[in-house]
Design a protein around this motif. Structure first.
Motif, PDB file in Angstrom:
ATOM      1  N   UNK A  67       0.882  -1.234  -0.163  1.00 53.27           N
ATOM      2  CA  UNK A  67       0.053  -0.001   0.152  1.00 53.27           C
ATOM      3  C   UNK A  67       0.724   1.085  -0.126  1.00 53.27           C
ATOM      4  N   UNK A  68       0.148   2.423  -0.188  1.00 53.44           N
ATOM      5  CA  UNK A  68       0.681   3.705  -0.290  1.00 53.44           C
ATOM      6  C   UNK A  68       1.147   3.863   1.190  1.00 53.44           C
ATOM      7  N   UNK A  79       8.424   5.973   9.433  1.00 51.86           N
ATOM      8  CA  UNK A  79       7.205   5.476   8.661  1.00 51.86           C
ATOM      9  C   UNK A  79       6.924   3.976   8.836  1.00 51.86           C
ATOM     10  N   UNK A  80       5.563   3.667   8.725  1.00 47.81           N
ATOM     11  CA  UNK A  80       5.430   2.124   8.854  1.00 47.81           C
ATOM     12  C   UNK A  80       5.854   1.418   7.901  1.00 47.81           C
ATOM     13  N   UNK A  81       6.373   0.278   8.059  1.00 51.76           N
ATOM     14  CA  UNK A  81       6.959  -0.645   7.316  1.00 51.76           C
ATOM     15  C   UNK A  81       6.151  -1.891   6.795  1.00 51.76           C
ATOM     16  N   UNK A 101       9.098   2.938  -3.424  1.00 51.99           N
ATOM     17  CA  UNK A 101       9.375   3.880  -2.232  1.00 51.99           C
ATOM     18  C   UNK A 101       7.705   4.431  -1.524  1.00 51.99           C
ATOM     19  N   UNK A 102       7.755   5.219  -0.571  1.00 50.36           N
ATOM     20  CA  UNK A 102       6.804   5.304   0.110  1.00 50.36           C
ATOM     21  C   UNK A 102       5.540   5.789  -0.660  1.00 50.36           C
ATOM     22  N   UNK A 103       5.808   6.507  -1.599  1.00 52.58           N
ATOM     23  CA  UNK A 103       4.632   6.631  -2.602  1.00 52.58           C
ATOM     24  C   UNK A 103       4.333   6.054  -3.824  1.00 52.58           C
ATOM     25  N   UNK A 200       2.080   2.618  -9.605  1.00 53.06           N
ATOM     26  CA  UNK A 200       1.724   1.331  -8.952  1.00 53.06           C
ATOM     27  C   UNK A 200       2.502   0.244 -10.024  1.00 53.06           C
ATOM     28  N   UNK A 201       3.206  -0.530  -9.301  1.00 54.08           N
ATOM     29  CA  UNK A 201       3.840  -1.707  -9.964  1.00 54.08           C
ATOM     30  C   UNK A 201       3.010  -2.697 -10.418  1.00 54.08           C
TER      31      UNK A 201
END
Length: 230
Positions: A67-68, A79-81, A101-103, A200-201
Motif C-alpha cells: 500500500x501507499x 514510517x510504517x514498514x 518507495x513510500x508513494x 503502481x507496479x
C-alpha cells in the motif's frame, strides 16, 4: 547442521537458549537424549524438544500488494514498514526483493532466500518490471521514442537503458524497465518534462500482481511462481 543451530532456527529461540534446553536434557535425536550443541545432525534425523518434533520450515516466498504510505525496510523510525502487515513467525529473517518507495504501491516480493532475490534484482538478469503511471501532463508519441532511446536523468552520467512506454490514455501509461535506479520511473518522466502523480507496479518478470490482494494483503507464492525466477 549443528544441533544448537537447528533448534534455534526451528523454534526462534537464541543459540544461547538452545544450549540451555540441551543441557537440561530436553532434546532427543532419533529417540536418544543429546546434550551437545555441536552435534552434527545426520540426514533425516528426528529431533524432538520435550517430545514435540521440530522441523525446519522451507524458504518463504511472498507476494504483497504494497500500500501507499509504508516503506520497504525491516525497521524505520519515521514510517510504517511493509513488515508491519506480515504476521509470520520468521518475519525478522525476511527481506524485500528490491524496493518500492513510500508513494508507490503494487507488487512487492518478499523472501528469506537471498540467492532467489539476487536473481531478480541483479542488473545482469535484466528482469523487467512494469509500472502503471498516472501523469500530470499528457503523454506523447515523442515520449515513447525518448524512453526507447534512453534518457539522461538528473545527477546521472549514463543514459537509462531502453524502456518501453505504452500509452493507455492521455495521462496514463505503462512503463517497462529493466534497471533499478533510484526513483527511476518518476525521474524518467521528469526528464521529458512530466510529473508522476501516482505510481503502481503491476508486474515483475512474468509474475503479475494478484488482483484478489487488497493493499496490505499478501500470500505465499506457488512453486510454479517461485520457479519463474530460476
Amino acid at each position: 547442521m549443528r544441533l544448537d543451530r537447528f533448534i534455534a532456527e526451528t523454534t526462534g529461540m537464541s543459540r544461547k537458549d538452545a544450549t540451555k534446553v540441551l543441557q537440561r536434557a530436553e532434546v532427543t535425536v532419533d529417540g536418544a537424549v543429546q546434550k551437545k550443541g555441536a552435534f552434527k545432525l545426520p540426514a533425516q534425523a528426528v529431533v524432538k524438544w520435550n517430545n514435540e518434533p521440530l522441523e525446519l520450515v522451507g524458504p518463504t516466498y511472498l507476494m504483497m500488494h504494497k500500500p501507499l504510505g509504508c516503506v520497504c525496510a525491516n525497521d524505520d523510525g519515521l514510517h510504517l514498514t511493509v513488515f508491519s502487515y506480515i504476521n509470520l513467525p520468521n518475519k525478522d529473517k525476511l527481506h524485500t526483493v528490491g524496493r518500492l518507495d513510500l508513494d508507490t504501491s503494487g507488487l512487492l516480493l518478499i523472501t528469506d532466500d537471498g540467492q532467489w532475490s539476487h536473481r531478480i534484482t541483479s542488473p545482469k538478469q535484466q528482469c523487467p518490471k512494469v509500472y502503471h503511471a498516472w501523469l500530470a501532463e499528457p503523454v506523447t508519441e515523442n515520449d515513447i521514442t525518448a524512453f526507447a532511446q534512453g534518457l539522461q536523468l538528473k545527477g546521472e552520467t549514463t543514459l537509462t537503458a531502453p524502456a518501453v512506454l505504452e500509452i493507455i490514455n492521455e495521462r496514463e501509461a505503462l512503463v517497462q524497465v529493466h534497471e533499478g535506479r533510484y526513483h527511476q520511473v518518476r525521474r524518467m518522466f521528469a526528464a521529458v518534462g512530466n510529473k508522476v502523480e501516482q505510481l503502481h507496479r503491476e508486474q515483475v518478470g512474468a509474475l503479475t500482481l494478484d488482483t484478489d490482494l487488497a493493499p496490505g494483503e499478501y500470500r505465499a507464492l506457488s512453486a510454479e511462481e517461485v520457479a519463474l525466477f530460476y
